[in-house]
Design an enzyme around this catalytic site. Structure first.
Site, mmCIF file in Angstrom:
data_model
loop_
_atom_site.group_PDB
_atom_site.id
_atom_site.type_symbol
_atom_site.label_atom_id
_atom_site.label_comp_id
_atom_site.label_asym_id
_atom_site.label_seq_id
_atom_site.Cartn_x
_atom_site.Cartn_y
_atom_site.Cartn_z
ATOM 1 N N ASP A 46 -7.370 18.104 -16.442
ATOM 2 C CA ASP A 46 -7.680 16.734 -16.872
ATOM 3 C C ASP A 46 -7.251 16.624 -18.334
ATOM 4 O O ASP A 46 -7.859 17.222 -19.224
ATOM 5 C CB ASP A 46 -9.175 16.457 -16.689
ATOM 6 C CG ASP A 46 -9.547 15.002 -16.969
ATOM 7 O OD1 ASP A 46 -8.888 14.387 -17.827
ATOM 8 O OD2 ASP A 46 -10.499 14.492 -16.361
ATOM 9 N N ARG A 75 0.836 -1.203 0.000
ATOM 10 C CA ARG A 75 0.000 0.000 0.000
ATOM 11 C C ARG A 75 0.874 1.259 0.000
ATOM 12 O O ARG A 75 0.438 2.344 -0.348
ATOM 13 C CB ARG A 75 -0.976 0.001 1.185
ATOM 14 C CG ARG A 75 -1.886 1.224 1.223
ATOM 15 C CD ARG A 75 -3.258 0.963 1.857
ATOM 16 N NE ARG A 75 -3.173 0.227 3.098
ATOM 17 C CZ ARG A 75 -2.747 0.720 4.264
ATOM 18 N NH1 ARG A 75 -2.362 1.982 4.342
ATOM 19 N NH2 ARG A 75 -2.702 -0.034 5.340
ATOM 20 N N TYR A 80 -15.960 16.207 -17.323
ATOM 21 C CA TYR A 80 -16.413 14.821 -17.284
ATOM 22 C C TYR A 80 -17.541 14.707 -16.253
ATOM 23 O O TYR A 80 -17.443 15.297 -15.165
ATOM 24 C CB TYR A 80 -15.226 13.936 -16.887
ATOM 25 C CG TYR A 80 -15.578 12.487 -16.695
ATOM 26 C CD1 TYR A 80 -15.933 11.689 -17.779
ATOM 27 C CD2 TYR A 80 -15.559 11.902 -15.437
ATOM 28 C CE1 TYR A 80 -16.247 10.356 -17.608
ATOM 29 C CE2 TYR A 80 -15.870 10.570 -15.261
ATOM 30 C CZ TYR A 80 -16.222 9.805 -16.351
ATOM 31 O OH TYR A 80 -16.537 8.489 -16.165
ATOM 32 N N LYS A 137 -8.396 5.215 -20.393
ATOM 33 C CA LYS A 137 -8.736 5.611 -21.762
ATOM 34 C C LYS A 137 -7.521 5.405 -22.681
ATOM 35 O O LYS A 137 -7.071 4.300 -22.839
ATOM 36 C CB LYS A 137 -9.248 7.045 -21.753
ATOM 37 C CG LYS A 137 -10.275 7.332 -20.621
ATOM 38 C CD LYS A 137 -11.561 6.543 -20.745
ATOM 39 C CE LYS A 137 -12.437 6.591 -19.497
ATOM 40 N NZ LYS A 137 -12.772 7.914 -19.009
#
Ligand SMILES: *Cc1c(COP(=O)(O)O)cnc(C)c1O
Length: 392
Positions: A187, A67, A122, A212
């Site tokens: 973004d 982690r 988005y 994407k």
């Protein structure tokens, strides 16, 4: 003798691959260990404390627990940072996990919980900023209103360019100037580092839904933020505390995908450009949204900020919602599905799906369909759209 800096395609295929020859391997190994042996109690304790605080593993202390640090994911992060031209990058389990971490880090690094968000965004980002979940107060605005919207308690300015789904272009340098001392996150999912590097224009944070174009094959959900070392430390602190990790198998696939990212983006872009030439002449199409069209780029950002128009385009159909619904259900080669940036072409109806959580007054027109252009032969794509537009 100094070696000249590498160009983009060379960086894409080489970054994050240091030290492989010394290990006697050609490709990076996948490290799936959740925990690691503790080599030395004191050194490992220090390594643990350093990583939990957002730093890197300390020599002799090991990686302790996955982690906090994973070497496979770190190679992907190094590759993406090199492509964006930033000090570092931090990967997350999804684009939305990355956006959540950016907001939480901004709130903890700056006094204040006010966010300025430039629409359109988005749908998921718009939804997150408008929800009470992260306890932010969001002012939505257009680019020209950013300077007035920023307050002394503004911890973050959020912009997306090209924006979802109508590919509006935003002048990043103008936004970072208007934001003053407030950090700006861009973004960059639609442009990818192949076409645009927002850090060059003053963005503090560059975010990608790596699901994407970066992944590019529709088989990994991921997010990544390219940024400076102090921000990367703040983001890793959030990631270590909240556990929004990227799995190393996905990290491996994403790193492998970087090598072909420039080729994939340019091939999709070339086909998108040809399809736009056909669509602007088509009687069923009322408007085409594509950064390469001069009416979609009034301030001339293609060439100056964006190195090419990209592989995304949207069409507003003369027949409105009914025509859009008919088109997405009549295609055969395009797949009717949300998401974008993969090797196969996708078509979607944003108002019904990805932008459903967005308030009605900010939702895209119901006659708009969004196309993500993949690697098929462009003539087959054009023929598919033609038959779907005329099918009964
Ligand atoms: C998909 C997407 C996101 C969210 O990313 P996930 O990986 O789905 O969480 C954020 N921004 C843009 C522009 C996107 O297309």
């Amino acid at each position: 003798m100094t070696t000249p800096p590498l160009r983009l395609d060379s960086i894409a295929s080489h970054a994050g691959r240091d030290g492989l020859a010394e290990q006697g391997v050609h490709v990076p190994s996948i490290d799936l260990s959740t925990t690691n042996p503790v080599p030395d109690l004191d050194a490992s304790g220090l390594s643990y404390e350093t990583m939990a605080g957002g730093g890197r593993p300390v020599a002799g202390g090991g990686n302790v627990y996955a982690r906090l640090w994973n070497p496979t994911v770190a190679r992907f992060e190094e590759g993406l940072a090199a492509l964006e031209g930033t000090d570092e990058a931090v990967a997350f389990s999804s684009g939305m996990a990355a956006m959540t971490a950016v907001i939480l880090a901004a709130k903890s690094e700056h006094e204040g919980r006010h966010v300025v968000a430039v629409r359109p965004l988005y749908g998921g980002t718009d939804h997150l900023l408008g929800s009470p979940l992260l306890d932010v107060e969001t002012t939505y605005c257009i680019p020209a209103e950013v300077a007035d919207a920023v307050r002394c308690d503004t911890c973050l300015v959020v912009v997306e360019t090209p924006a979802n789904p109508t590919l509006e272009l935003v002048d990043i340098a103008a936004i970072t100037t208007a934001a003053g001392s407030a950090p700006v996150v861009v973004d960059n999912t639609f442009a990818t580092p192949v076409l645009q590097n927002p850090a060059q224009f003053g963005a503090a944070l560059v975010l990608h839904s790596a699901t994407k174009f970066i992944g590019g094959h529709g088989d990994a959900i991921a997010g990544i933020v390219a940024t400076s070392t102090p921000w990367a430390e703040a983001l890793r602190r959030v990631r270590a505390i909240t556990g929004s990790l990227l799995h190393p198998l996905a990290g491996y696939l994403l790193h492998r995908g970087l090598a072909t990212l420039p080729l994939r983006v340019r091939a999709g872009q070339a086909s998108a450009d040809k399809l736009v030439g056909w669509a602007v002449e088509h009687p069923a199409v009322e408007r085409v949204y594509f950064p390469g069209l001069s009416e979609c780029d009034p301030s001339g950002l293609v060439g100056r900020q964006l190195r090419g128009p990209g592989a995304m385009l949207s069409l507003r159909l003369a027949g409105g919602y009914d025509a859009a619904a008919h088109l997405v259900q009549s295609v055969r080669l395009f797949e009717h599905a949300v998401s974008l940036g993969g090797v196969t072409s996708l078509i979607s109806h944003p108002a019904s799906l990805t932008h459903r959580p967005v308030p009605a007054d900010a939702r895209p027109d119901a006659g708009v369909v969004r196309l993500s252009i993949g690697l098929e032969d462009v003539e087959d794509l054009r023929a598919d759209l033609e038959q779907a537009l005329t099918a009964h």
